[in-house]
Design an enzyme around this catalytic site. Sequence first.
Site, PDB file in Angstrom:
ATOM      1  N   SER A 234       0.785  -1.234   0.000  1.00 30.87           N
ATOM      2  CA  SER A 234       0.000   0.000   0.000  1.00 30.87           C
ATOM      3  C   SER A 234       0.818   1.286   0.000  1.00 30.87           C
ATOM      4  O   SER A 234       0.272   2.362  -0.193  1.00 30.87           O
ATOM      5  CB  SER A 234      -0.963   0.011   1.199  1.00 30.87           C
ATOM      6  OG  SER A 234      -0.261   0.029   2.419  1.00 30.87           O
ATOM      7  N   LYS A 279      -5.896   5.038   8.154  1.00 25.70           N
ATOM      8  CA  LYS A 279      -4.710   5.755   7.704  1.00 25.70           C
ATOM      9  C   LYS A 279      -4.959   7.264   7.660  1.00 25.70           C
ATOM     10  O   LYS A 279      -4.053   8.064   7.900  1.00 25.70           O
ATOM     11  CB  LYS A 279      -4.273   5.228   6.338  1.00 25.70           C
ATOM     12  CG  LYS A 279      -3.770   3.789   6.412  1.00 25.70           C
ATOM     13  CD  LYS A 279      -3.354   3.244   5.062  1.00 25.70           C
ATOM     14  CE  LYS A 279      -2.830   1.817   5.212  1.00 25.70           C
ATOM     15  NZ  LYS A 279      -2.372   1.239   3.939  1.00 25.70           N
TER      16      LYS A 279
END
Length: 341
Positions: A234, A279
Site C-alpha cells: 500500500s 490511515k
Amino acid sequence: MKNKYYLNSLIIGVVIAVVLNFFTLPYYVTRPGDAQELGPLVSVEGGNTDEGSFMLTTVKMGKANVFTYAFAKLSDYQYIYPIAQIRGENETDEEYSYRQLHMMESSKETAIKVAYEKANKEVELISKGVYVFKVLEGMPAENKLTIGDRITHINGEETPTAESFMEQVSVKEIGETIEVTYDRNDQEEKTKITLAEHPEKPGFPGVGISLLTDYEITTNPAITINTAQIGGPSAGLMFSLEIYNQLVEEDISKGFKIAGTGAINEKGEVGRIGGISQKVLAADNAGVDIFLAPYENGAENSNYNEAVDAAKDIKTDMKIVPVNTFDDAIEYLEKLERKSN
C-alpha cells in the site's frame, strides 16, 4: 479475615486477567498506525532534498484477546476481522509476514520503475515470474493452485507480470474456462479453472488468487530503500513520489507534509488498499496537510470516498486528494502553490 479474602480475590483476578491476556481469539484487531517520513528510508545517489515531506501511513494489526476484542467493539476506527479474512487457509503467522514483506519488495521495485521513467533516468525491471501468494476460499482456484505456484501462461499465452495475468482474465466471461500453466516444485503443470464473479468487483470475472511479480531491478543513479519490517503493497504510490522528488531538481513537496496510500503497478495506476479510514486518522494525528487517496476512476465505494467520509467524521483540515495514477499525483503537486510559512 476480610483482608485475606480481598487479597485472595485480587490474586485470583490478576491470574485470570493474565491468562485472558495471553489467550487469543480467532480474530485480528486493526487500528490506526503511524505516518512515517520516507526521506530517511529512501536514498538516491546524488539525490535532491525537499522542504516538505512525503509520508507513508500504516495500520497496526494484532491477534485479538478478550480485552482488545472488547475495546475494539467499543472504539471508533478499530476493526475486527476473522482470521480467514487476513490469512490464507493453513497459512501460519510466519508465512503471512513473509508474504507481506515480499509484497512490499515488489511494491518498492515497481515504485522505482515508475519514478525513474517519469524522471527520464535509467532503469531496467526484469520479470522473473508471477507467484501465487494467496488463494481465496470458495473461489475457483481453491484446491487447484497453491501459495508458491509460479504461473507462466493462460491458454498458452505468457503472463510475465501480475498485471498481464489480470488483463487476460478481465476480458473473459464469468463461467468461461481457462487453462492455467504453472510451475510447482520445478515441475510444469496445467489445470483448467472456470471463472467466477470477482469477490471485490461485481460483474467482473475472477480466479480467486492474489499474485506477486518477482522482479530484478537496476538503476542509474543507484538507489537504496530501507523498509525494515514494513509489509504490504500500500505504500507504493508514496514511495514513487519520494523517489521522483529526489531525482528531479524541483521540490514537488512545496513545503507541505504529504501523506497517502495506494498500491502502484508498472503503468503507474494507483490501486485500492485496505484500512484507508484508519490511515486518514494516522495522517491527521501526524499533522499532515495533504492526503492522496485512490480514486478508482470514480467508483462509488472508492478509497477516496471512504477517506473523505473519515476526514469529515474526525473534522480534520487535511485536504483529501483523489488520484487514479502517479501522473495525477504529479500534476496536482506541480500546480500546488508553495506553502507559506
